[in-house]
Design a protein around this motif. Sequence first.
Motif, PDB file in Angstrom:
ATOM      1  N   GLY A  84      32.576  48.776  42.981  1.00  0.00           N
ATOM      2  CA  GLY A  84      33.215  49.018  44.271  1.00  0.00           C
ATOM      3  C   GLY A  84      33.811  50.404  44.420  1.00  0.00           C
ATOM      4  N   ILE A  85      33.635  51.271  43.407  1.00  0.00           N
ATOM      5  CA  ILE A  85      34.184  52.622  43.487  1.00  0.00           C
ATOM      6  C   ILE A  85      33.038  53.610  43.637  1.00  0.00           C
ATOM      7  N   GLY A 101      51.358  62.732  39.320  1.00  0.00           N
ATOM      8  CA  GLY A 101      51.483  63.075  37.902  1.00  0.00           C
ATOM      9  C   GLY A 101      50.896  62.036  36.973  1.00  0.00           C
ATOM     10  N   GLY A 102      50.011  61.217  37.473  1.00  0.00           N
ATOM     11  CA  GLY A 102      49.364  60.191  36.655  1.00  0.00           C
ATOM     12  C   GLY A 102      49.817  58.795  37.048  1.00  0.00           C
ATOM     13  N   PHE A 103      49.182  57.827  36.420  1.00  0.00           N
ATOM     14  CA  PHE A 103      49.496  56.421  36.664  1.00  0.00           C
ATOM     15  C   PHE A 103      50.437  55.926  35.574  1.00  0.00           C
ATOM     16  N   LEU A 104      51.491  55.228  35.946  1.00  0.00           N
ATOM     17  CA  LEU A 104      52.382  54.596  34.980  1.00  0.00           C
ATOM     18  C   LEU A 104      51.919  53.181  34.663  1.00  0.00           C
ATOM     19  N   GLN A 105      51.317  52.534  35.660  1.00  0.00           N
ATOM     20  CA  GLN A 105      50.785  51.186  35.480  1.00  0.00           C
ATOM     21  C   GLN A 105      49.571  51.012  36.385  1.00  0.00           C
ATOM     22  N   LYS A 106      48.646  50.166  35.963  1.00  0.00           N
ATOM     23  CA  LYS A 106      47.403  50.035  36.721  1.00  0.00           C
ATOM     24  C   LYS A 106      47.605  49.432  38.103  1.00  0.00           C
ATOM     25  N   GLU A 107      48.711  48.731  38.320  1.00  0.00           N
ATOM     26  CA  GLU A 107      49.002  48.156  39.622  1.00  0.00           C
ATOM     27  C   GLU A 107      49.171  49.228  40.701  1.00  0.00           C
ATOM     28  N   GLU A 108      49.410  50.474  40.268  1.00  0.00           N
ATOM     29  CA  GLU A 108      49.537  51.574  41.220  1.00  0.00           C
ATOM     30  C   GLU A 108      48.233  51.803  41.984  1.00  0.00           C
ATOM     31  N   LEU A 109      47.130  51.284  41.488  1.00  0.00           N
ATOM     32  CA  LEU A 109      45.861  51.390  42.221  1.00  0.00           C
ATOM     33  C   LEU A 109      46.003  50.823  43.631  1.00  0.00           C
ATOM     34  N   LEU A 110      46.908  49.862  43.799  1.00  0.00           N
ATOM     35  CA  LEU A 110      47.127  49.272  45.117  1.00  0.00           C
ATOM     36  C   LEU A 110      47.704  50.294  46.102  1.00  0.00           C
ATOM     37  N   GLN A 111      48.244  51.390  45.601  1.00  0.00           N
ATOM     38  CA  GLN A 111      48.799  52.437  46.454  1.00  0.00           C
ATOM     39  C   GLN A 111      47.731  53.452  46.879  1.00  0.00           C
ATOM     40  N   VAL A 112      46.563  53.377  46.259  1.00  0.00           N
ATOM     41  CA  VAL A 112      45.473  54.301  46.569  1.00  0.00           C
ATOM     42  C   VAL A 112      44.800  53.863  47.863  1.00  0.00           C
ATOM     43  N   LYS A 113      44.604  54.810  48.776  1.00  0.00           N
ATOM     44  CA  LYS A 113      43.965  54.519  50.053  1.00  0.00           C
ATOM     45  C   LYS A 113      42.572  53.942  49.808  1.00  0.00           C
ATOM     46  N   GLY A 114      42.308  52.760  50.362  1.00  0.00           N
ATOM     47  CA  GLY A 114      41.001  52.131  50.228  1.00  0.00           C
ATOM     48  C   GLY A 114      40.944  51.026  49.174  1.00  0.00           C
ATOM     49  N   ILE A 115      42.026  50.845  48.422  1.00  0.00           N
ATOM     50  CA  ILE A 115      42.046  49.781  47.413  1.00  0.00           C
ATOM     51  C   ILE A 115      43.071  48.740  47.830  1.00  0.00           C
ATOM     52  N   ALA A 122      39.193  42.975  41.167  1.00  0.00           N
ATOM     53  CA  ALA A 122      37.897  43.232  40.539  1.00  0.00           C
ATOM     54  C   ALA A 122      38.006  44.345  39.487  1.00  0.00           C
ATOM     55  N   LEU A 123      38.980  45.241  39.638  1.00  0.00           N
ATOM     56  CA  LEU A 123      39.125  46.385  38.736  1.00  0.00           C
ATOM     57  C   LEU A 123      40.136  46.156  37.613  1.00  0.00           C
ATOM     58  N   ARG A 124      41.035  45.225  37.813  1.00  0.00           N
ATOM     59  CA  ARG A 124      42.187  45.039  36.926  1.00  0.00           C
ATOM     60  C   ARG A 124      41.830  44.995  35.445  1.00  0.00           C
ATOM     61  N   GLU A 125      40.806  44.264  35.074  1.00  0.00           N
ATOM     62  CA  GLU A 125      40.426  44.116  33.674  1.00  0.00           C
ATOM     63  C   GLU A 125      39.572  45.275  33.161  1.00  0.00           C
ATOM     64  N   LEU A 126      39.152  46.153  34.057  1.00  0.00           N
ATOM     65  CA  LEU A 126      38.257  47.251  33.679  1.00  0.00           C
ATOM     66  C   LEU A 126      38.966  48.586  33.519  1.00  0.00           C
ATOM     67  N   VAL A 127      40.269  48.610  33.823  1.00  0.00           N
ATOM     68  CA  VAL A 127      41.010  49.861  33.732  1.00  0.00           C
ATOM     69  C   VAL A 127      42.248  49.675  32.859  1.00  0.00           C
ATOM     70  N   GLU A 128      42.744  50.811  32.370  1.00  0.00           N
ATOM     71  CA  GLU A 128      43.969  50.824  31.608  1.00  0.00           C
ATOM     72  C   GLU A 128      44.722  52.101  31.943  1.00  0.00           C
TER      73      GLU A 128
END
Length: 133
Positions: A84-85, A101-115, A122-128
């Motif tokens: 999906g990316i 300045g980087g991601f502190l936790q993967k949940e910050e992906l929810l702040q990215v426009k379009g996610i 779908a991405l949670r288990e594929l990223v760290e």
Amino acid sequence: MTEKKIISILCAVTAASFLFVGGWLMGRGSRSEGLTALPPSVSAEAGSSAEKEQSEAAEASPGEVSFPIDLNTADAKQLMALPGIGETLAGEILAYREAHGGFLQKEELLQVKGIGEKKYEALRELVEVGSQE
């Protein structure tokens, strides 16, 4: 419109639908050939725009990618290997990383426009999140 014309139109639409779905299913199997080490918990559910981005990701990253992908060190091609990316969302992730300045936790992906929630799941288990650079 006559009944005969209506039946003809319905048959044509049905045939076109079958061809579209058949082509989509055939293309779907060939897209994941460049991806390896996907966890079994990864769901294949995705919308049509996500399917298009997955196709772009497969074309953009022909080599092997190991998962999970570190959000703080991944380049655009590595991010596009995620389901999906595509190029646009990879750019949004990189822009967010740069701006914050980087991601502190993967949940910050929810702040990215379009996610949203569905794509994040779908991405949670594929990223760290590793070290911030």
